[in-house]
Design a protein around this motif. Sequence first.
Motif, PDB file in Angstrom:
ATOM      1  N   LYS A  24       0.843  -1.196   0.000  1.00 10.76           N
ATOM      2  CA  LYS A  24       0.000   0.000   0.000  1.00 10.76           C
ATOM      3  C   LYS A  24       0.877   1.244   0.000  1.00 10.76           C
ATOM      4  N   ASN A  25       0.240   2.372  -0.271  1.00  9.39           N
ATOM      5  CA  ASN A  25       0.952   3.641  -0.209  1.00  9.39           C
ATOM      6  C   ASN A  25       1.437   3.868   1.225  1.00  9.39           C
ATOM      7  N   PRO A  26       2.576   4.528   1.405  1.00  5.51           N
ATOM      8  CA  PRO A  26       3.048   4.808   2.761  1.00  5.51           C
ATOM      9  C   PRO A  26       2.069   5.718   3.505  1.00  5.51           C
ATOM     10  N   SER A  27       2.073   5.638   4.823  1.00  6.07           N
ATOM     11  CA  SER A  27       1.130   6.405   5.641  1.00  6.07           C
ATOM     12  C   SER A  27       1.226   7.905   5.418  1.00  6.07           C
ATOM     13  N   ASN A  28       2.376   8.378   5.001  1.00  6.53           N
ATOM     14  CA  ASN A  28       2.534   9.815   4.802  1.00  6.53           C
ATOM     15  C   ASN A  28       2.385  10.226   3.336  1.00  6.53           C
ATOM     16  N   ALA A  29       1.827   9.337   2.529  1.00  5.48           N
ATOM     17  CA  ALA A  29       1.683   9.620   1.096  1.00  5.48           C
ATOM     18  C   ALA A  29       0.668  10.738   0.867  1.00  5.48           C
ATOM     19  N   ALA A  30       0.896  11.520  -0.173  1.00  6.32           N
ATOM     20  CA  ALA A  30      -0.046  12.585  -0.534  1.00  6.32           C
ATOM     21  C   ALA A  30      -1.364  11.990  -1.007  1.00  6.32           C
TER      22      ALA A  30
END
Length: 145
Positions: A24-30
Motif C-alpha cells: 500500500k501507499n506509505p502512511s505519509n503519502a499525498a
Amino acid sequence: MTTMETEGTRTGLKLVYLWRHAEKNPSNAAVNPNQLTDAGRREGFECGVDIQQQRKKTLRVYCSSEDRSRDTGWYILAGHAGRTFEDASALLYSDSEERSLYMPTIENLLQQRVPPRIRKAVKEGTLSAKDAVELCHQIVGQEPA
C-alpha cells in the motif's frame, strides 16, 4: 505480501493462504495511504493467477472492509478468473455490474467496527488516531462478560 500456507482436513485437502494486504501507499503519502500501489495491485493479481495455475478450482476470499484489503481480494479473484491485469484494473474502477463478480462476498462478516464514542472522540480531537487504535485493540482483546 506475506503468505502462510496450511493443508489438511479429515474430508480432504484444503489450502489456506493468509494475506494481510498487498503493498500500500506509505502512511505519509499525498494520496490515500489505504490505497494499494501499482505494484500491490499487480501482486494481488499475480497471486490469483498462481492459485488458478495450481488448478485450484474454487477460491474464497475473506477480507476486512478497508480499501487496501478489499482491493487485494478483488485482484486475487480477478487473477484467478483468468482476466488480464489491464482488463482487471479497468473493471475495478468502472461502474459495470460485472465488477461485482470479483468483490469478496463475505466481507460484512469481517468489517472492522469502531465504537461510535471512539469515532466521535477522534473527530472532535479529544483522542488521537494512534490512541484510538490502541483502545480498539484493548476492547477486542477483552473477554466477554
